[in-house]
Write a protein that holds these residues in place. Structure first.
Motif, PDB file in Angstrom:
ATOM      1  N   PRO A   1       0.776  -1.234   0.000  1.00  0.00           N
ATOM      2  CA  PRO A   1       0.000   0.000   0.000  1.00  0.00           C
ATOM      3  C   PRO A   1       0.817   1.300   0.000  1.00  0.00           C
ATOM      4  CG  PRO A   1       0.078  -0.886   2.211  1.00  0.00           C
ATOM      5  CD  PRO A   1       0.799  -1.863   1.320  1.00  0.00           C
ATOM      6  N   ARG A   2       2.145   1.217  -0.121  1.00  0.00           N
ATOM      7  CA  ARG A   2       2.952   2.445  -0.067  1.00  0.00           C
ATOM      8  C   ARG A   2       2.554   3.429  -1.165  1.00  0.00           C
ATOM      9  NH1 ARG A   2       7.898   1.954  -1.569  1.00  0.00           N
ATOM     10  NH2 ARG A   2       7.605  -0.032  -2.588  1.00  0.00           N
ATOM     11  N   GLU A   3       2.931   4.703  -0.976  1.00  0.00           N
ATOM     12  CA  GLU A   3       2.706   5.735  -1.985  1.00  0.00           C
ATOM     13  C   GLU A   3       4.009   6.011  -2.718  1.00  0.00           C
ATOM     14  OE1 GLU A   3       0.998   9.208  -0.187  1.00  0.00           O
ATOM     15  OE2 GLU A   3      -0.939   8.213   0.091  1.00  0.00           O
ATOM     16  N   ARG A   4       3.917   6.253  -4.009  1.00  0.00           N
ATOM     17  CA  ARG A   4       5.097   6.492  -4.833  1.00  0.00           C
ATOM     18  C   ARG A   4       5.818   7.775  -4.413  1.00  0.00           C
ATOM     19  NH1 ARG A   4       7.284   4.515  -9.293  1.00  0.00           N
ATOM     20  NH2 ARG A   4       8.663   5.844 -10.498  1.00  0.00           N
TER      21      ARG A   4
ATOM     22  N   GLY B   1      -2.591   4.514   6.189  1.00  0.00           N
ATOM     23  CA  GLY B   1      -3.101   3.674   7.261  1.00  0.00           C
ATOM     24  C   GLY B   1      -2.062   3.186   8.251  1.00  0.00           C
ATOM     25  N   VAL B   2      -0.821   3.695   8.172  1.00  0.00           N
ATOM     26  CA  VAL B   2       0.234   3.243   9.083  1.00  0.00           C
ATOM     27  C   VAL B   2       0.846   4.440   9.799  1.00  0.00           C
ATOM     28  CG1 VAL B   2       2.472   2.078   9.278  1.00  0.00           C
ATOM     29  CG2 VAL B   2       0.785   1.247   7.646  1.00  0.00           C
TER      30      VAL B   2
ATOM     31  N   TYR C   1      -2.123   0.914  12.935  1.00  0.00           N
ATOM     32  CA  TYR C   1      -2.406   0.800  11.509  1.00  0.00           C
ATOM     33  C   TYR C   1      -3.898   0.599  11.295  1.00  0.00           C
ATOM     34  CZ  TYR C   1      -2.773  -4.317  11.849  1.00  0.00           C
ATOM     35  OH  TYR C   1      -3.147  -5.599  12.161  1.00  0.00           O
ATOM     36  N   ASN C   2      -4.325   0.953  10.095  1.00  0.00           N
ATOM     37  CA  ASN C   2      -5.710   0.834   9.697  1.00  0.00           C
ATOM     38  C   ASN C   2      -5.753  -0.062   8.467  1.00  0.00           C
ATOM     39  OD1 ASN C   2      -8.109   1.442   8.093  1.00  0.00           O
ATOM     40  ND2 ASN C   2      -8.533   3.026   9.601  1.00  0.00           N
ATOM     41  N   ILE C   3      -6.219  -1.275   8.631  1.00  0.00           N
ATOM     42  CA  ILE C   3      -6.203  -2.243   7.521  1.00  0.00           C
ATOM     43  C   ILE C   3      -7.103  -1.789   6.374  1.00  0.00           C
ATOM     44  CG2 ILE C   3      -7.997  -3.765   8.453  1.00  0.00           C
ATOM     45  CD1 ILE C   3      -4.808  -4.812   6.492  1.00  0.00           C
ATOM     46  N   ALA C   4      -8.192  -1.101   6.655  1.00  0.00           N
ATOM     47  CA  ALA C   4      -9.081  -0.638   5.584  1.00  0.00           C
ATOM     48  C   ALA C   4      -8.348   0.326   4.652  1.00  0.00           C
ATOM     49  CB  ALA C   4     -10.333   0.011   6.168  1.00  0.00           C
ATOM     50  N   GLU C   5      -7.636   1.296   5.223  1.00  0.00           N
ATOM     51  CA  GLU C   5      -6.877   2.244   4.400  1.00  0.00           C
ATOM     52  C   GLU C   5      -5.812   1.527   3.581  1.00  0.00           C
ATOM     53  OE1 GLU C   5      -5.438   5.910   6.180  1.00  0.00           O
ATOM     54  OE2 GLU C   5      -6.982   5.717   7.733  1.00  0.00           O
ATOM     55  N   GLN C   6      -5.150   0.547   4.198  1.00  0.00           N
ATOM     56  CA  GLN C   6      -4.127  -0.202   3.473  1.00  0.00           C
ATOM     57  C   GLN C   6      -4.736  -1.005   2.329  1.00  0.00           C
ATOM     58  OE1 GLN C   6      -0.764  -2.037   5.430  1.00  0.00           O
ATOM     59  NE2 GLN C   6      -1.398  -1.081   7.362  1.00  0.00           N
ATOM     60  N   CYS C   7      -5.895  -1.596   2.561  1.00  0.00           N
ATOM     61  CA  CYS C   7      -6.561  -2.372   1.502  1.00  0.00           C
ATOM     62  C   CYS C   7      -6.880  -1.487   0.300  1.00  0.00           C
ATOM     63  CB  CYS C   7      -7.843  -3.011   2.027  1.00  0.00           C
ATOM     64  SG  CYS C   7      -7.581  -4.391   3.144  1.00  0.00           S
ATOM     65  N   HIS C   8      -7.500  -0.346   0.543  1.00  0.00           N
ATOM     66  CA  HIS C   8      -7.843   0.561  -0.562  1.00  0.00           C
ATOM     67  C   HIS C   8      -6.593   0.987  -1.322  1.00  0.00           C
ATOM     68  CE1 HIS C   8     -12.084   0.839   0.348  1.00  0.00           C
ATOM     69  NE2 HIS C   8     -11.820   1.147   1.610  1.00  0.00           N
ATOM     70  N   SER C   9      -5.517   1.261  -0.607  1.00  0.00           N
ATOM     71  CA  SER C   9      -4.287   1.698  -1.241  1.00  0.00           C
ATOM     72  C   SER C   9      -3.620   0.588  -2.052  1.00  0.00           C
ATOM     73  CB  SER C   9      -3.321   2.231  -0.181  1.00  0.00           C
ATOM     74  OG  SER C   9      -2.187   2.785  -0.791  1.00  0.00           O
ATOM     75  N   VAL C  10      -3.585  -0.630  -1.521  1.00  0.00           N
ATOM     76  CA  VAL C  10      -2.954  -1.725  -2.254  1.00  0.00           C
ATOM     77  C   VAL C  10      -3.760  -2.070  -3.503  1.00  0.00           C
ATOM     78  CG1 VAL C  10      -3.971  -3.731  -1.074  1.00  0.00           C
ATOM     79  CG2 VAL C  10      -1.677  -3.885  -1.974  1.00  0.00           C
TER      80      VAL C  10
ATOM     81  N   PHE D   1      -8.764 -10.007   8.866  1.00  0.00           N
ATOM     82  CA  PHE D   1      -9.429 -10.734   7.783  1.00  0.00           C
ATOM     83  C   PHE D   1     -10.840 -10.228   7.501  1.00  0.00           C
ATOM     84  CE2 PHE D   1     -12.009 -14.040   5.883  1.00  0.00           C
ATOM     85  CZ  PHE D   1     -11.248 -14.352   4.758  1.00  0.00           C
ATOM     86  N   LYS D   2     -11.642 -10.007   8.512  1.00  0.00           N
ATOM     87  CA  LYS D   2     -13.032  -9.607   8.301  1.00  0.00           C
ATOM     88  C   LYS D   2     -13.121  -8.293   7.514  1.00  0.00           C
ATOM     89  CE  LYS D   2     -17.380  -8.834  10.719  1.00  0.00           C
ATOM     90  NZ  LYS D   2     -18.064  -8.790  12.007  1.00  0.00           N
ATOM     91  N   THR D   3     -12.340  -7.305   7.912  1.00  0.00           N
ATOM     92  CA  THR D   3     -12.342  -6.007   7.216  1.00  0.00           C
ATOM     93  C   THR D   3     -11.811  -6.162   5.803  1.00  0.00           C
ATOM     94  OG1 THR D   3     -12.055  -4.839   9.301  1.00  0.00           O
ATOM     95  CG2 THR D   3     -11.467  -3.643   7.294  1.00  0.00           C
ATOM     96  N   TYR D   4     -10.657  -6.817   5.667  1.00  0.00           N
ATOM     97  CA  TYR D   4     -10.070  -7.038   4.346  1.00  0.00           C
ATOM     98  C   TYR D   4     -11.038  -7.783   3.433  1.00  0.00           C
ATOM     99  CZ  TYR D   4      -8.197 -10.886   1.581  1.00  0.00           C
ATOM    100  OH  TYR D   4      -8.035 -11.874   0.654  1.00  0.00           O
ATOM    101  N   ASN D   5     -11.692  -8.825   3.929  1.00  0.00           N
ATOM    102  CA  ASN D   5     -12.586  -9.637   3.117  1.00  0.00           C
ATOM    103  C   ASN D   5     -13.779  -8.815   2.620  1.00  0.00           C
ATOM    104  OD1 ASN D   5     -13.022 -12.248   1.994  1.00  0.00           O
ATOM    105  ND2 ASN D   5     -14.687 -12.547   3.464  1.00  0.00           N
ATOM    106  N   ALA D   6     -14.309  -7.929   3.454  1.00  0.00           N
ATOM    107  CA  ALA D   6     -15.433  -7.076   3.049  1.00  0.00           C
ATOM    108  C   ALA D   6     -15.002  -6.084   1.966  1.00  0.00           C
ATOM    109  CB  ALA D   6     -15.984  -6.335   4.262  1.00  0.00           C
ATOM    110  N   ILE D   7     -13.827  -5.484   2.136  1.00  0.00           N
ATOM    111  CA  ILE D   7     -13.331  -4.536   1.128  1.00  0.00           C
ATOM    112  C   ILE D   7     -12.986  -5.260  -0.159  1.00  0.00           C
ATOM    113  CG2 ILE D   7     -11.471  -2.901   0.597  1.00  0.00           C
ATOM    114  CD1 ILE D   7     -11.495  -2.237   3.655  1.00  0.00           C
TER     115      ILE D   7
END
Length: 137
Positions: free
Chosen positions: A33-36, A43-44, A55-64, A96-102
């Motif tokens: 999820p890093r930014e260029r 989220g970190v 960290y916020n897994i939701a923000e990382q998911c959207h970014s990745v 997992f639950k948050t990542y799976n929903a996103i």
């Protein structure tokens, strides 16, 4: 075998391309999820020593997922051409639950094969990384 690098996705952290084309398949290197061009990881939060304080897994998911899309498009493929996704999580119980929903939001129209595994650590202070295979014309 053709190599691809996106000018928009985060730079690789080692000597490897963002993607390689072999036949009609596109293999993506691990994408986080890093930014260029920055050390920012959405989220970190890190302390002064580079240790994760939160960290916020939701923000990382959207970014990745955004970074995967950028690499696919720079390589001549697209999101709907993904055929296989391997997901690495550093905390399956908590995330997992948050990542799976996103994940379901992003893949409702295209449903590639998927494997999700928990690992101890990733090379940078992130909680998720994707390894993808797509088709390419």
């Amino acid at each position: 075998m053709e190599k691809f690098n996106s000018e928009k996705a985060p730079e690789p952290v080692g000597l490897y391309p963002h993607a390689r084309k072999v036949g009609n398949l596109l293999f993506l290197s691990g994408v986080g999820p890093r930014e260029r061009g920055t050390k920012k990881i959405p989220g970190v939060e890190l302390d002064e020593h580079g240790n994760i304080t939160s960290y916020n897994i939701a923000e990382q998911c959207h970014s990745v997922f955004k970074n995967v899309r950028l690499i696919l498009e720079a390589s001549g493929s697209s999101w709907d051409k993904l055929v296989d996704v391997t997901v690495f999580l550093t905390n399956m119980d908590a995330d997992f639950k948050t990542y799976n929903a996103i994940y379901a939001e992003y893949f409702k129209d295209n449903q590639p094969c998927r494997t999700t595994v928990e690992i101890n650590k990733l090379p940078t202070p992130i909680a998720i990384e994707l390894k993808c295979i797509a088709t390419i014309d």
